[in-house]
Design a protein around this motif. Structure first.
Motif, PDB file in Angstrom:
ATOM      1  N   SER A 197       4.105  -6.280   5.636  1.00 30.53           N
ATOM      2  CA  SER A 197       3.598  -6.468   4.275  1.00 30.53           C
ATOM      3  C   SER A 197       3.645  -7.950   3.946  1.00 30.53           C
ATOM      4  CB  SER A 197       4.435  -5.656   3.288  1.00 30.53           C
ATOM      5  OG  SER A 197       5.807  -5.890   3.519  1.00 30.53           O
ATOM      6  N   TYR A 198       2.726  -8.382   3.088  1.00 32.90           N
ATOM      7  CA  TYR A 198       2.700  -9.792   2.688  1.00 32.90           C
ATOM      8  C   TYR A 198       3.485 -10.018   1.404  1.00 32.90           C
ATOM      9  CZ  TYR A 198      -0.617 -10.863   6.362  1.00 32.90           C
ATOM     10  OH  TYR A 198      -1.201 -11.051   7.581  1.00 32.90           O
ATOM     11  N   SER A 199       3.745  -8.911   0.696  1.00 27.18           N
ATOM     12  CA  SER A 199       4.607  -8.964  -0.476  1.00 27.18           C
ATOM     13  C   SER A 199       5.072  -7.541  -0.719  1.00 27.18           C
ATOM     14  CB  SER A 199       3.855  -9.491  -1.690  1.00 27.18           C
ATOM     15  OG  SER A 199       2.911  -8.522  -2.105  1.00 27.18           O
ATOM     16  N   THR A 202       4.106  -5.492  -2.762  1.00 32.85           N
ATOM     17  CA  THR A 202       3.005  -4.588  -3.091  1.00 32.85           C
ATOM     18  C   THR A 202       1.908  -4.550  -2.031  1.00 32.85           C
ATOM     19  OG1 THR A 202       2.132  -6.382  -4.426  1.00 32.85           O
ATOM     20  CG2 THR A 202       3.305  -4.628  -5.591  1.00 32.85           C
ATOM     21  N   ILE A 203       1.791  -5.612  -1.235  1.00 30.93           N
ATOM     22  CA  ILE A 203       0.700  -5.660  -0.249  1.00 30.93           C
ATOM     23  C   ILE A 203       1.219  -5.252   1.132  1.00 30.93           C
ATOM     24  CG2 ILE A 203      -1.190  -7.042   0.703  1.00 30.93           C
ATOM     25  CD1 ILE A 203      -0.709  -9.061  -1.555  1.00 30.93           C
ATOM     26  N   GLN A 204       1.193  -3.946   1.390  1.00 30.67           N
ATOM     27  CA  GLN A 204       1.563  -3.502   2.727  1.00 30.67           C
ATOM     28  C   GLN A 204       0.298  -3.358   3.551  1.00 30.67           C
ATOM     29  OE1 GLN A 204       3.434   0.310   3.382  1.00 30.67           O
ATOM     30  NE2 GLN A 204       4.511  -0.473   5.174  1.00 30.67           N
ATOM     31  N   VAL A 205       0.228  -4.039   4.678  1.00 35.03           N
ATOM     32  CA  VAL A 205      -1.008  -4.088   5.460  1.00 35.03           C
ATOM     33  C   VAL A 205      -0.927  -3.181   6.683  1.00 35.03           C
ATOM     34  CG1 VAL A 205      -2.570  -5.569   6.750  1.00 35.03           C
ATOM     35  CG2 VAL A 205      -1.531  -6.407   4.641  1.00 35.03           C
ATOM     36  N   LEU A 206       0.082  -3.341   7.498  1.00 34.17           N
ATOM     37  CA  LEU A 206       0.255  -2.459   8.657  1.00 34.17           C
ATOM     38  C   LEU A 206       1.303  -1.410   8.297  1.00 34.17           C
ATOM     39  CD1 LEU A 206       0.172  -5.036  11.607  1.00 34.17           C
ATOM     40  CD2 LEU A 206      -1.710  -3.754  10.585  1.00 34.17           C
ATOM     41  N   GLY A 244     -12.969  -2.284  13.065  1.00 34.81           N
ATOM     42  CA  GLY A 244     -12.524  -1.619  11.844  1.00 34.81           C
ATOM     43  C   GLY A 244     -12.976  -2.374  10.618  1.00 34.81           C
ATOM     44  N   PRO A 245     -12.848  -1.702   9.460  1.00 32.87           N
ATOM     45  CA  PRO A 245     -13.340  -2.320   8.221  1.00 32.87           C
ATOM     46  C   PRO A 245     -12.554  -3.571   7.871  1.00 32.87           C
ATOM     47  CG  PRO A 245     -12.066  -0.353   7.742  1.00 32.87           C
ATOM     48  CD  PRO A 245     -12.242  -0.393   9.221  1.00 32.87           C
ATOM     49  N   SER A 246     -13.207  -4.430   7.142  1.00 30.32           N
ATOM     50  CA  SER A 246     -12.566  -5.650   6.678  1.00 30.32           C
ATOM     51  C   SER A 246     -11.353  -5.298   5.812  1.00 30.32           C
ATOM     52  CB  SER A 246     -13.595  -6.445   5.875  1.00 30.32           C
ATOM     53  OG  SER A 246     -12.968  -7.520   5.270  1.00 30.32           O
ATOM     54  N   GLY A 247     -10.263  -5.997   6.042  1.00 31.30           N
ATOM     55  CA  GLY A 247      -9.045  -5.711   5.287  1.00 31.30           C
ATOM     56  C   GLY A 247      -8.199  -4.612   5.906  1.00 31.30           C
ATOM     57  N   GLY A 248      -8.642  -4.096   7.048  1.00 28.10           N
ATOM     58  CA  GLY A 248      -7.928  -2.995   7.684  1.00 28.10           C
ATOM     59  C   GLY A 248      -6.690  -3.418   8.445  1.00 28.10           C
ATOM     60  N   GLY A 249      -6.511  -4.720   8.620  1.00 29.91           N
ATOM     61  CA  GLY A 249      -5.294  -5.208   9.267  1.00 29.91           C
ATOM     62  C   GLY A 249      -5.479  -5.699  10.696  1.00 29.91           C
ATOM     63  N   LYS A 250      -6.741  -5.916  11.123  1.00 28.36           N
ATOM     64  CA  LYS A 250      -6.994  -6.354  12.501  1.00 28.36           C
ATOM     65  C   LYS A 250      -6.405  -7.737  12.771  1.00 28.36           C
ATOM     66  CE  LYS A 250     -11.472  -6.129  11.937  1.00 28.36           C
ATOM     67  NZ  LYS A 250     -11.486  -5.786  10.487  1.00 28.36           N
ATOM     68  N   SER A 251      -6.706  -8.671  11.868  1.00 27.15           N
ATOM     69  CA  SER A 251      -6.159 -10.025  12.044  1.00 27.15           C
ATOM     70  C   SER A 251      -4.642  -9.994  11.988  1.00 27.15           C
ATOM     71  CB  SER A 251      -6.669 -10.961  10.949  1.00 27.15           C
ATOM     72  OG  SER A 251      -8.063 -11.077  11.038  1.00 27.15           O
ATOM     73  N   THR A 252      -4.129  -9.216  11.044  1.00 25.35           N
ATOM     74  CA  THR A 252      -2.677  -9.137  10.903  1.00 25.35           C
ATOM     75  C   THR A 252      -2.040  -8.624  12.193  1.00 25.35           C
ATOM     76  OG1 THR A 252      -2.946  -8.745   8.539  1.00 25.35           O
ATOM     77  CG2 THR A 252      -0.817  -8.176   9.486  1.00 25.35           C
ATOM     78  N   LEU A 253      -2.658  -7.610  12.801  1.00 25.45           N
ATOM     79  CA  LEU A 253      -2.137  -7.073  14.064  1.00 25.45           C
ATOM     80  C   LEU A 253      -2.053  -8.179  15.116  1.00 25.45           C
ATOM     81  CD1 LEU A 253      -1.377  -4.851  16.096  1.00 25.45           C
ATOM     82  CD2 LEU A 253      -3.816  -4.386  16.394  1.00 25.45           C
TER      83      LEU A 253
HETATM   84  N1  LIG Z   1      -1.360 -14.334   4.032  1.00 26.08           N
HETATM   85  C1  LIG Z   1      -1.685 -13.234   3.312  1.00 26.08           C
HETATM   86  N2  LIG Z   1      -1.147 -13.045   2.091  1.00 26.08           N
HETATM   87  C2  LIG Z   1      -1.454 -11.956   1.372  1.00 26.08           C
HETATM   88  N3  LIG Z   1      -2.296 -10.998   1.761  1.00 26.08           N
HETATM   89  C3  LIG Z   1      -2.872 -11.115   2.972  1.00 26.08           C
HETATM   90  C4  LIG Z   1      -2.604 -12.247   3.801  1.00 26.08           C
HETATM   91  N4  LIG Z   1      -3.317 -12.113   4.944  1.00 26.08           N
HETATM   92  C5  LIG Z   1      -3.993 -10.949   4.813  1.00 26.08           C
HETATM   93  N5  LIG Z   1      -3.730 -10.361   3.644  1.00 26.08           N
HETATM   94  C6  LIG Z   1      -4.278  -9.069   3.184  1.00 26.08           C
HETATM   95  O1  LIG Z   1      -3.997  -8.112   4.157  1.00 26.08           O
HETATM   96  C7  LIG Z   1      -5.067  -7.207   4.313  1.00 26.08           C
HETATM   97  C8  LIG Z   1      -5.462  -7.123   5.776  1.00 26.08           C
HETATM   98  O2  LIG Z   1      -5.971  -8.361   6.165  1.00 26.08           O
HETATM   99  P1  LIG Z   1      -6.456  -8.668   7.634  1.00 26.08           P
HETATM  100  O3  LIG Z   1      -5.375  -8.366   8.596  1.00 26.08           O
HETATM  101  O4  LIG Z   1      -6.976 -10.043   7.602  1.00 26.08           O
HETATM  102  O5  LIG Z   1      -7.617  -7.615   7.827  1.00 26.08           O
HETATM  103  P2  LIG Z   1      -8.890  -7.680   8.765  1.00 26.08           P
HETATM  104  O6  LIG Z   1      -8.695  -8.757   9.772  1.00 26.08           O
HETATM  105  O7  LIG Z   1      -8.951  -6.322   9.373  1.00 26.08           O
HETATM  106  O8  LIG Z   1     -10.058  -7.931   7.889  1.00 26.08           O
HETATM  107  C9  LIG Z   1      -6.174  -7.696   3.395  1.00 26.08           C
HETATM  108  O9  LIG Z   1      -6.174  -6.922   2.249  1.00 26.08           O
HETATM  109  C10 LIG Z   1      -5.785  -9.115   3.091  1.00 26.08           C
HETATM  110  O10 LIG Z   1      -6.203  -9.470   1.802  1.00 26.08           O
END
Ligand SMILES: Nc1ncnc2c1ncn2[C@@H]1O[C@H](COP(=O)(O)OP(=O)(O)O)[C@@H](O)[C@H]1O
Ligand SMILES: [Mg+2]
Lengths: 220, 263
Positions: free
Chosen positions: B20-22, B24-28, B45-54
């Motif tokens: 999670s980034y905070s 409230t923002i749980q991503v994976l 996967g859809p944008s915002g799905g967590g691919k970059s985060t992974l």
């Molecule tokens: N550094 C960050 N701080 C807060 N929220 C983030 C940060 N990076 C990504 N997010 C949020 O995490 C979610 C997943 O992002 P991301 O992994 O980039 O998805 P994808 O690559 O699949 O589009 C998005 O809703 C994005 O707004």
């Protein structure tokens, strides 16, 4: 106008003015050296995740950027000795006042420069296995100095001009000597014109060099 | 959901990954993923799905909340709570390379210096040796004449090829690519993708995020559909693109293929 322009007495007093210029240069150059180095340290403090470091540094910057330099000089000159019971050489006091002002402005220039470096470069540095120190030394610092340099030079020129304010607390700089000479000779127009020309003759080439520098760095 | 036989040990094993980034923002949200030797995984996967985060978690760029990542059966990253620092094995981290969507070449260094900085400063490789390797790599990627150029003199496609070369300088065992062609003009996409195909031919293990479905089909040995912070479906390219099992995968592919045809 019943005032006959005559530069004779002013030019006779040029030695006095040169003595003052020496003090002005001494004040400015010392403050510039201090401002350029400690400004970077304060910038790093401001950006530190630790509140213990960032809070005092930020307050310091805001105070010195948001009050007139004249007040800063007068305050340091009259209040520091009374508050802390220390009596320093006037030149040292002058350097102290001007340096603090310059540190604040330079720290801001460094901070902006460091923040202008894209965060993605820091991610790439981690991905390349560079540690924090290596990243700061080889990636952040060279770019921050380049980005901040034009502003640092401008701030330096500006402190050279602001240094004239210390005349008010009787430091014998160019401005102070000019005032003295003008009173002695009853030649304010001639004297202050010459004094202005001396400031101008130093600031103009410096300004020119700085704008050339800026152009050069933009290309690189 | 597993497509590869269970008896080969996984090369990369992601278990229960939460990020999670905070508060409230749980991503994976507890993501599991296995990458086997020889796999080239494309994550879609859809944008915002967590691919970059992974990918950022696998690179060790993010502090994970919970879960583990193992490489070759050895612990690599272990989450110890959102506010606690990960346990991370930096030796393994150094075997992973990553190329990003945005240009990350160091603008104050020449192309050659970009390639040699990390090998020389962080790995202690002699400069002459690093430069020789760098020139060899640049030549292979068709950039031999750019060694002494500044990054600003390069096109976007050239920059990304240099970024790939820079990562390869460190002889990674796994390469991560996060939408490396998304910021490029369409006519420059191909030169970067063909470099990645070259790497595929040399059996470089890769994890790739891309929106280019044609490229995904060609380069992937496995396609992973990631949405809402978990792996929704995982299979061979044929399986995922022609016969997806999950409704969410189908909806996503329909939408993206539809817009691609329209474009
Ligand atoms: N550094 C960050 N701080 C807060 N929220 C983030 C940060 N990076 C990504 N997010 C949020 O995490 C979610 C997943 O992002 P991301 O992994 O980039 O998805 P994808 O690559 O699949 O589009 C998005 O809703 C994005 O707004
Ligand atoms: Mg992304």
């Amino acid at each position: 106008m019943s005032y006959d322009i005559d530069f004779f007495y002013t030019l006779k007093g040029i030695d006095t003015l040169m003595e003052g210029l020496l003090v002005t240069l001494q004040l400015s150059l010392t403050s510039i050296v201090i401002g350029v180095s400690l400004g970077f340290v304060v910038a790093l403090m401001v950006m530190s995740p630790s509140k213990l470091l960032s809070w005092p540094a930020t307050s310091f910057i805001e105070i010195f950027r948001c009050t007139p330099a004249l007040i800063q000089i007068v305050w340091i000159f009259y209040c520091v000795p009374m508050l802390f019971n220390v009596f320093l050489d006037p030149i040292v006091m002058g350097v102290l006042a001007l340096s603090l002002n310059l540190i604040a402005f330079n720290a801001e220039a460094y901070r902006a420069a460091i923040q202008a470096i894209p965060k993605a470069q820091l991610d790439a540095s981690v991905a390349l296995g560079l540690n924090k120190i290596q990243t700061n030394v080889y990636v952040v610092l060279p770019q921050a100095i380049r980005l901040a340099l034009p502003v640092l030079v401008t701030n330096g020129i500006s402190i050279f001009q602001q240094s004239a304010l210390v005349a008010i607390v009787a430091i014998e700089d160019l401005m102070y000597m000019g005032k003295m000479l003008s009173t002695e000779t009853y030649r304010p127009i001639e004297t202050f014109t010459v004094v202005a020309l001396i400031y101008f003759a130093i600031a103009l080439p410096a300004m020119y060099i700085s704008s050339q520098l800026e152009k050069r760095l933009k290309v690189a | 959901m597993q497509t590869t036989t269970q008896d080969t040990p996984a090369f990369i094993k992601v278990r229960g990954l939460k990020k999670s980034y905070s508060e409230t923002i749980q991503v994976l949200k507890g993501l599991d993923l296995d990458m086997y030797p020889g796999d080239r995984i494309v994550v879609i996967g859809p944008s915002g799905g967590g691919k970059s985060t992974l990918l950022r978690c696998v690179m060790g760029l993010e502090n994970i909340d919970e879960g583990t990542i193992e490489v070759d059966g050895k612990p690599y990253i272990k989450g110890q709570g959102r506010t606690e620092k990960n346990a991370i094995d930096h030796t393994i981290q150094k075997q992973v390379g990553m190329v990003f969507q945005h240009y990350t070449l160091f603008p104050h260094l020449t192309i050659l210096q970009n390639l040699t900085l990390a090998p020389v400063k962080s790995r202690g490789i002699p400069r002459s040796q690093a430069e020789e390797k760098a020139r060899g790599l640049l030549k292979r990627l068709g950039l031999a004449d750019k060694a002494d150029a500044q990054p600003s003199q390069l096109s976007g496609g050239q920059k990304q090829r240099v970024a790939i070369a820079r990562a390869l300088m460190l002889s990674p065992e796994l390469m991560l690519f996060d939408e490396v062609t998304s910021a490029l003009d369409p006519e420059l996409v191909n030169e970067v993708e063909s470099v990645m195909m070259q790497l595929a031919d040399q059996h470089m293990p890769m994890m790739i995020v891309t929106h280019d479905m044609w490229f995904a089909k060609n380069i992937a040995t496995r396609v992973v559909f990631c949405a809402g912070g978990v792996v929704v479906e995982d299979g061979t390219p044929e399986q995922i693109f022609s016969n997806p099992k999950e409704q969410r995968t189908r909806d996503f592919l329909e939408k993206i293929l539809h817009t691609e045809n329209a474009a």
